[in-house]
Scaffold this active site. Structure first.
Site, PDB file in Angstrom:
ATOM      1  N   CYS A  94       0.795  -1.230   0.000  1.00  0.00           N
ATOM      2  CA  CYS A  94       0.000   0.000   0.000  1.00  0.00           C
ATOM      3  C   CYS A  94       0.833   1.289   0.000  1.00  0.00           C
ATOM      4  O   CYS A  94       1.394   1.639  -1.025  1.00  0.00           O
ATOM      5  CB  CYS A  94      -1.010  -0.048   1.150  1.00  0.00           C
ATOM      6  SG  CYS A  94      -2.388   1.085   0.919  1.00  0.00           S
ATOM      7  N   ARG A 128     -12.860   6.076  -0.640  1.00  0.00           N
ATOM      8  CA  ARG A 128     -11.757   5.152  -0.418  1.00  0.00           C
ATOM      9  C   ARG A 128     -12.160   3.789  -0.962  1.00  0.00           C
ATOM     10  O   ARG A 128     -13.332   3.423  -0.975  1.00  0.00           O
ATOM     11  CB  ARG A 128     -11.460   5.020   1.085  1.00  0.00           C
ATOM     12  CG  ARG A 128     -10.796   6.226   1.692  1.00  0.00           C
ATOM     13  CD  ARG A 128     -10.358   5.944   3.115  1.00  0.00           C
ATOM     14  NE  ARG A 128      -9.185   5.098   3.189  1.00  0.00           N
ATOM     15  CZ  ARG A 128      -7.946   5.523   2.973  1.00  0.00           C
ATOM     16  NH1 ARG A 128      -7.712   6.786   2.680  1.00  0.00           N
ATOM     17  NH2 ARG A 128      -6.915   4.689   3.059  1.00  0.00           N
ATOM     18  N   HIS A 195      -3.413  -5.611   2.156  1.00  0.00           N
ATOM     19  CA  HIS A 195      -2.921  -5.399   3.514  1.00  0.00           C
ATOM     20  C   HIS A 195      -3.027  -6.640   4.366  1.00  0.00           C
ATOM     21  O   HIS A 195      -3.673  -7.610   4.002  1.00  0.00           O
ATOM     22  CB  HIS A 195      -3.805  -4.336   4.187  1.00  0.00           C
ATOM     23  CG  HIS A 195      -3.242  -2.969   4.090  1.00  0.00           C
ATOM     24  ND1 HIS A 195      -2.055  -2.622   4.665  1.00  0.00           N
ATOM     25  CD2 HIS A 195      -3.715  -1.844   3.500  1.00  0.00           C
ATOM     26  CE1 HIS A 195      -1.827  -1.343   4.440  1.00  0.00           C
ATOM     27  NE2 HIS A 195      -2.808  -0.847   3.729  1.00  0.00           N
TER      28      HIS A 195
END
Ligand code: GLN
Length: 245
Positions: A94, A128, A195
């Site tokens: 990320c 997001r 993640h």
């Protein structure tokens, strides 16, 4: 038996959603095969001897932390780039993945300079991109699926002929929510938005890095297979959940 060393870059600043679990996974999979694995933390201002390490790992972080880390990383940019060209295995998650490119343009329009290793640009937009994600990848020479979790404001576009995406999005958003690609792959470097425990749930991706580490040491690139019953079960369960959500 060999002793492998993995450098964990900025663990106190770049470690969202337990990205560190990826290191525990690599360490265990090396130990189960009879090797030692030493993980050493590199903080701001600390030296990295790229010639003495087998892999680099860097997790994700917020815009603020990315800014702090960039200031330090740029001082080692030449050595880092040379190590990547020399096939050093690297996993960047990320915020760390975004830093490999030319720039990161935040929500307020501020431009954070990237390391500029690749022609990649990231620009933040709303909303997001959050949720579980399923990819298809040919990272290990055959088609496999990768399951994970993503949470990023940045939309990343790969404009560099040298790069392949890490995977093709089956479900989820990926690099930008538009082109169907996720992450990037160059030599033994993988950048991805996935993640948290990416490697424990995707043991073939973990073994991609272990094979690459072994090959650079001149050890057989064939590594002992492990009984991945639990890991495969976890992978299948998450995959099923994503496909049916
Ligand atoms: N700040 C970056 C973004 O939101 C990276 C965040 C992260 O590492 N999760 O796109």
């Amino acid at each position: 038996m060999a002793r492998f060393t993995i450098a964990h870059l900025y663990p106190d600043l770049m470690n969202l959603y337990g990205d560190r679990g990826n290191l525990v996974c690599l360490q265990k999979r090396l130990q189960w095969r009879g090797h030692e694995c030493h993980i050493y933390s590199v903080g701001i201002g600390q030296n990295i001897d790229f010639g003495a390490i087998d892999m680099v790992f860097m997790g994700g972080g917020s815009d603020r932390e990315q800014g702090l880390v960039y200031g330090d990383l740029i001082k080692r940019a030449d050595a880092f780039r040379q190590a990547i060209e020399a096939d050093l295995p690297v996993l960047c998650i990320c915020g760390a993945y975004q830093l490999l490119g030319e720039s990161y343009i935040a929500a307020d329009g501020q431009r954070l300079q990237g390391l500029g290793f690749f022609n990649i640009v990231t620009r933040v937009a709303q909303p997001r991109l959050i949720g579980n994600i399923l990819l298809e990848t040919d990272l290990v020479g055959q088609k496999t699926t990768v399951v994970g979790f993503e949470n990023h404001g940045g939309r990343t576009f790969l404009n560099d002929q040298r790069l392949k995406p890490f995977g093709r999005v089956v479900k989820g958003h990926g690099n930008n929510g538009q082109d169907g690609f996720e992450g990037m792959k160059y030599r033994n470097l993988v950048g991805t938005y996935l993640h948290g425990p990416l490697l424990p749930k995707n043991p073939s991706v973990a073994d991609f890095f272990i094979k690459a580490m072994a090959a650079r040491r001149g050890m057989s690139s064939t590594i002992t297979p492990l009984y991945d019953t639990i890991e495969t079960f976890a992978h299948q369960q998450v995959k099923y959940k994503i496909l049916n959500s």
